[in-house]
Design an enzyme around this catalytic site. Structure first.
Site, PDB file in Angstrom:
ATOM      1  N   GLU A 127      -2.705   7.568  -4.838  1.00 29.30           N
ATOM      2  CA  GLU A 127      -3.026   6.956  -6.133  1.00 29.30           C
ATOM      3  C   GLU A 127      -4.512   7.004  -6.489  1.00 29.30           C
ATOM      4  OE1 GLU A 127      -1.738   2.860  -5.145  1.00 29.30           O
ATOM      5  OE2 GLU A 127      -3.817   2.228  -5.433  1.00 29.30           O
TER       6      GLU A 127
ATOM      7  N   ASP B  92       4.449  -0.265  -7.041  1.00 25.53           N
ATOM      8  CA  ASP B  92       3.170  -0.640  -7.666  1.00 25.53           C
ATOM      9  C   ASP B  92       2.026   0.147  -7.039  1.00 25.53           C
ATOM     10  OD1 ASP B  92       1.578  -2.300  -9.452  1.00 25.53           O
ATOM     11  OD2 ASP B  92       0.823  -3.274  -7.645  1.00 25.53           O
TER      12      ASP B  92
ATOM     13  N   ARG C 195       0.863  -1.181   0.000  1.00 31.37           N
ATOM     14  CA  ARG C 195       0.000   0.000   0.000  1.00 31.37           C
ATOM     15  C   ARG C 195       0.899   1.230   0.000  1.00 31.37           C
ATOM     16  NH1 ARG C 195      -3.255  -2.900  -1.596  1.00 31.37           N
ATOM     17  NH2 ARG C 195      -5.313  -3.404  -0.764  1.00 31.37           N
TER      18      ARG C 195
ATOM     19  N   HIS D  79      -0.773  -0.160  -9.641  1.00 28.60           N
ATOM     20  CA  HIS D  79      -1.452  -1.129  -8.766  1.00 28.60           C
ATOM     21  C   HIS D  79      -1.917  -2.351  -9.570  1.00 28.60           C
ATOM     22  CE1 HIS D  79      -3.546  -1.194  -4.604  1.00 28.60           C
ATOM     23  NE2 HIS D  79      -3.348  -2.430  -5.025  1.00 28.60           N
TER      24      HIS D  79
HETATM   25  P1  NAI Z   1      -1.221 -11.317   4.992  1.00 33.45           P
HETATM   26  O1  NAI Z   1      -2.250 -10.835   5.944  1.00 33.45           O
HETATM   27  O2  NAI Z   1      -1.163 -12.758   4.614  1.00 33.45           O
HETATM   28  O3  NAI Z   1       0.229 -10.914   5.554  1.00 33.45           O
HETATM   29  C1  NAI Z   1       0.541  -9.671   6.113  1.00 33.45           C
HETATM   30  C2  NAI Z   1       1.719  -9.878   7.055  1.00 33.45           C
HETATM   31  O4  NAI Z   1       2.132  -8.596   7.515  1.00 33.45           O
HETATM   32  C3  NAI Z   1       1.358 -10.725   8.289  1.00 33.45           C
HETATM   33  O5  NAI Z   1       2.302 -11.758   8.465  1.00 33.45           O
HETATM   34  C4  NAI Z   1       1.415  -9.721   9.425  1.00 33.45           C
HETATM   35  O6  NAI Z   1       1.833 -10.298  10.652  1.00 33.45           O
HETATM   36  C5  NAI Z   1       2.450  -8.744   8.877  1.00 33.45           C
HETATM   37  N1  NAI Z   1       2.443  -7.461   9.571  1.00 33.45           N
HETATM   38  C6  NAI Z   1       1.421  -6.852  10.224  1.00 33.45           C
HETATM   39  N2  NAI Z   1       1.859  -5.690  10.746  1.00 33.45           N
HETATM   40  C7  NAI Z   1       3.172  -5.582  10.435  1.00 33.45           C
HETATM   41  C8  NAI Z   1       4.185  -4.626  10.711  1.00 33.45           C
HETATM   42  N3  NAI Z   1       3.936  -3.544  11.464  1.00 33.45           N
HETATM   43  N4  NAI Z   1       5.425  -4.830  10.222  1.00 33.45           N
HETATM   44  C9  NAI Z   1       5.701  -5.918   9.497  1.00 33.45           C
HETATM   45  N5  NAI Z   1       4.789  -6.876   9.200  1.00 33.45           N
HETATM   46  C10 NAI Z   1       3.549  -6.708   9.662  1.00 33.45           C
HETATM   47  O7  NAI Z   1      -1.364 -10.394   3.711  1.00 33.45           O
HETATM   48  P2  NAI Z   1      -0.895 -10.704   2.215  1.00 33.45           P
HETATM   49  O8  NAI Z   1      -1.963 -11.433   1.488  1.00 33.45           O
HETATM   50  O9  NAI Z   1       0.481 -11.260   2.234  1.00 33.45           O
HETATM   51  O10 NAI Z   1      -0.874  -9.212   1.613  1.00 33.45           O
HETATM   52  C11 NAI Z   1       0.055  -8.244   2.048  1.00 33.45           C
HETATM   53  C12 NAI Z   1      -0.378  -6.892   1.529  1.00 33.45           C
HETATM   54  O11 NAI Z   1      -0.236  -6.869   0.106  1.00 33.45           O
HETATM   55  C13 NAI Z   1      -1.871  -6.559   1.746  1.00 33.45           C
HETATM   56  O12 NAI Z   1      -2.074  -5.991   3.003  1.00 33.45           O
HETATM   57  C14 NAI Z   1      -2.173  -5.600   0.655  1.00 33.45           C
HETATM   58  O13 NAI Z   1      -1.975  -4.281   1.146  1.00 33.45           O
HETATM   59  C15 NAI Z   1      -1.106  -5.885  -0.410  1.00 33.45           C
HETATM   60  N6  NAI Z   1      -1.668  -6.354  -1.668  1.00 33.45           N
HETATM   61  C16 NAI Z   1      -1.363  -5.670  -2.814  1.00 33.45           C
HETATM   62  C17 NAI Z   1      -1.845  -6.076  -4.032  1.00 33.45           C
HETATM   63  C18 NAI Z   1      -1.467  -5.376  -5.307  1.00 33.45           C
HETATM   64  O14 NAI Z   1      -2.100  -5.609  -6.345  1.00 33.45           O
HETATM   65  N7  NAI Z   1      -0.476  -4.522  -5.308  1.00 33.45           N
HETATM   66  C19 NAI Z   1      -2.757  -7.231  -4.133  1.00 33.45           C
HETATM   67  C20 NAI Z   1      -2.985  -7.913  -2.872  1.00 33.45           C
HETATM   68  C21 NAI Z   1      -2.467  -7.469  -1.687  1.00 33.45           C
END
Ligand code: NAI
Length: 344
Positions: free
Chosen positions: A260, A255, A231, A292
């Site tokens: 945005e 990305d 994000r 994105h």
């Molecule tokens: P997820 O929920 O599986 O993993 C997120 C991880 O971040 C968890 O392990 C959590 O413990 C960790 N986390 C939480 N707070 C944190 C902090 N302060 N410092 C470090 N790590 C922390 O989520 P997933 O599916 O891996 O997605 C990650 C992010 O990717 C989403 O939140 C979303 O913003 C982004 N995303 C972007 C997309 C795109 O098209 N560019 C598409 C899908 C997701």
């Protein structure tokens, strides 16, 4: 047959939702505008609306949706930082697609890194003009470099494995480290000091807003590469710009961008861009910006349509909502979801 409405429609969304809607006995009315306070009235007559990452689902939007009879917001994405859960609580259920293809995002992060490091974007343009010079195209071996992965959830873990495949040393920071995953966890400051490349894979929350700022950047190695496919607001863009100008940061693969919402997914090529920070960042030779698009694979779009329609079907059938998120559980607080599979 139940009917839902769909905001911020793009042709590629329609292809996959149209193909699957009969399976869930759902009809869909597509709207091109994004969902926000000015467009929420369009949902009148629909109990369920489908929304996306750059829709503005603030207090005003939710109030208008609720007044117009909407009781379900089905996010066709994983992230939900654009939803005012406090207002929605006990009025409108919010469901999402928790995972649709973590591979799509992790692979895109690596694609950006490879492109920027090996200057593929520049080489592509050059050779089309029969310019076969190599000057200015030098990169570095990824093999042996240290990558710092912030957030080792679904996407972060896959990115870790991809990097290991390249022979990179991986260090990671996550407040909830995985056990037995073969990942070397370090403190965030240490990660900043040691990494040649830093990739962000954590959600945007109050705690992570502007986590990459001038103080954190000052800890980093000179010439560090930063990748952000999570994000935009994880990075303070003005601090990033200054660090790029000072050549403290050697490259940025973005990305996502914190401002945005009004730009990404639209053709703005005939518009004077008012955002000087973005315009300057995009002008840098060592920056790649994609709009994105990390999620944009066939597999991801199919899974998004499948889960979103299944989420809506669960709602219409009065079943528990498997993929619901609420004011409480979005902050990690206990909510009744565990018992009856609905948050309220
Ligand atoms: P997820 O929920 O599986 O993993 C997120 C991880 O971040 C968890 O392990 C959590 O413990 C960790 N986390 C939480 N707070 C944190 C902090 N302060 N410092 C470090 N790590 C922390 O989520 P997933 O599916 O891996 O997605 C990650 C992010 O990717 C989403 O939140 C979303 O913003 C982004 N995303 C972007 C997309 C795109 O098209 N560019 C598409 C899908 C997701």
């Amino acid at each position: 047959m139940n009917k839902i409405c769909f905001f911020d429609t793009k042709p590629y969304d329609k292809t996959y939702f149209e193909a699957l809607k009969a399976k869930y006995d759902i009809d869909i009315e597509y709207f091109e505008p994004k969902l926000g306070p000015k467009t929420a009235f369009m949902a009148k007559g629909f109990e369920a609306v489908v929304a996306f990452v750059n829709d503005n689902i603030n207090q005003e939007t939710i109030d208008i949706l609720y007044e117009n009879g909407v009781r379900l917001i089905a996010m066709r994405c994983a992230g939900y930082n654009n939803v005012d859960f406090k207002t929605a609580y006990k009025k409108i259920h919010v469901v999402r697609v928790p995972a649709y293809s973590p591979y799509a995002v992790a692979e895109h992060a690596m694609a950006l890194l490879l492109t920027l490091n090996r200057k593929i974007h520049r080489a592509y343009v050059r050779t089309r003009d029969f310019n076969f010079s190599l000057n200015g195209l030098m990169g570095f071996d990824l093999h042996g470099k240290t990558v710092g992965v912030i957030g080792t959830g679904k996407i972060g873990q896959i990115f870790v494995n991809i990097c290991k495949g390249f022979g990179m040393r991986v260090i990671a920071y996550d407040p909830y480290p995985l056990k037995d995953a073969g990942i070397e966890y370090v403190k965030l400051n240490e990660l900043c000091r040691e990494a040649d490349i830093i990739s962000l894979h954590c959600p945007l929350t109050k705690d992570t807003f502007h986590m990459i700022n001038k103080d954190m950047i000052s800890l980093m190695k000179d010439g560090v590469y930063i990748i952000n496919t999570s994000r935009g607001a994880l990075i303070n863009s003005e601090d990033l710009l200054e660090a790029l100008k000072d050549e403290k940061i050697g490259g940025a693969c973005l990305d996502v961008y914190e401002e945005e919402t009004e730009l990404f997914y639209e053709d703005m090529s005939y518009t004077v861009i008012k955002d000087d920070v973005l315009a300057r960042i995009i002008s840098m030779p060592n920056v790649i910006v994609t709009s994105h698009q990390a999620f944009l694979t066939k597999e991801a779009l199919y899974n998004i349509a499948e889960t979103t329609l299944s989420n809506c079907r669960e709602y219409f059938d009065g079943k528990g909502l498997t993929n619901e998120v609420c004011y409480k559980c979005s902050k990690g607080e206990p909510c009744p979801k565990g018992k009856n599979k609905s948050c309220f």
